[in-house]
Every structure is written in C-alpha cells, then in structure tokens.
Design an enzyme around this catalytic site. Sequence first.
Site, PDB file in Angstrom:
ATOM      1  N   VAL A 164      37.205  35.651  31.488  1.00  0.00           N
ATOM      2  CA  VAL A 164      35.997  36.262  30.925  1.00  0.00           C
ATOM      3  C   VAL A 164      35.557  37.450  31.790  1.00  0.00           C
ATOM      4  O   VAL A 164      35.164  38.497  31.277  1.00  0.00           O
ATOM      5  CB  VAL A 164      34.861  35.227  30.763  1.00  0.00           C
ATOM      6  N   CYS A 165      35.653  37.304  33.102  1.00  0.00           N
ATOM      7  CA  CYS A 165      35.263  38.398  34.004  1.00  0.00           C
ATOM      8  C   CYS A 165      36.148  39.624  33.810  1.00  0.00           C
ATOM      9  O   CYS A 165      35.675  40.758  33.828  1.00  0.00           O
ATOM     10  CB  CYS A 165      35.314  37.931  35.455  1.00  0.00           C
ATOM     11  N   SER A 166      37.444  39.394  33.609  1.00  0.00           N
ATOM     12  CA  SER A 166      38.369  40.491  33.350  1.00  0.00           C
ATOM     13  C   SER A 166      38.022  41.212  32.052  1.00  0.00           C
ATOM     14  O   SER A 166      37.971  42.441  32.011  1.00  0.00           O
ATOM     15  CB  SER A 166      39.809  39.970  33.271  1.00  0.00           C
TER      16      SER A 166
END
Length: 168
Positions: A59-61
């Site tokens: 999700v962060c990517s």
Amino acid sequence: MANVTFKNNPVTLLGKEVAVGDTAPEFTVLANDLSPVTLADSKGKIRLISVIPSIDTGVCSVQTRKFNEEAASLGEDVQVLTISADLPFAQARWCAAEGIENVQTLSDHRDLSFGEAYGTIIQELRLLARSIFVIDKDDKVTYVQYVSENTDHPDYEKAIEAVKALTN
C-alpha cells in the site's frame, strides 16, 4: 487522538494530533543524502505530505507512486513530500528502482520529529501512521486524513482536490 488500527489491531498514536485550521508544526527530517529538511525549507509552497509506515510494503508503494504521478501535474507551486520512519538509504534505493522523481522522500527515523509534531507515531511499532496533510503557502493546515486502518489506502482524490483548491 484518531482511532487507528494496524492489521485490525488498535495502536497508540503518540504526538499532537493536527487539525484543519492549525498552523502546521515545524519538524526536521532527513533527505536521502542525510541532510536535514524542515517545513520552513518549503515555505511559500503548497505542501502535500504523504505519510506512510514503510516504503517497502504494497500500500505504501502504491501511495507513493500515485502521488508521484499526480505531482507532475500539480505545478511548480506544489511540493509533494513522502515521510516515513524508513532509513534514508532504503528510501533512495526504492525511489531509484521505481523511477520516483516528482516526490521527495524523507526519513523521520532519527528522532521522530515529524511523527511527534503531527501525532503519527505508532507507539507499538515505531512506525508512522498512514496519513495525509495539505498545508497552504502560509503554513495553515487545510486538509488532514489519519487513515483509520493503516493497511488501507488514503483518499487520494480528496487529497488532490484539497491541493488543487489552493492552486486556483
């Protein structure tokens, strides 16, 4: 404080929660070359601050890539910052591998200055909670989202709308 979970487990956020209308708190984080970066360094610009737990997760990517794509069309008056507690070296490696050029990744690993000032430190994990802040040219906070479940995506559209409302 915002009620936040990580993988559906409640976590404790440390620091002072920021709200729309507040003056944006000052902070010091590290650029990928280990130089200090403060909020004052971008004074006079609209800032979109994307906060993530770790650049090396799915999700962060996606969040970082999404704001990198959007940043290209937001104009010279807008600076997009991605802040995490990752080491600056890990951020630099990830950005090079992913071709990230429109977002500045910054590390709060050293002393959690940003996390303390914006209420995003996850006490149990020493990571930052997923959140979005939009700050105008006069350092006023105009948009805040503390994502209630850290493995969920933020509301990308609302964050971009908040930035675009300041550019008109």
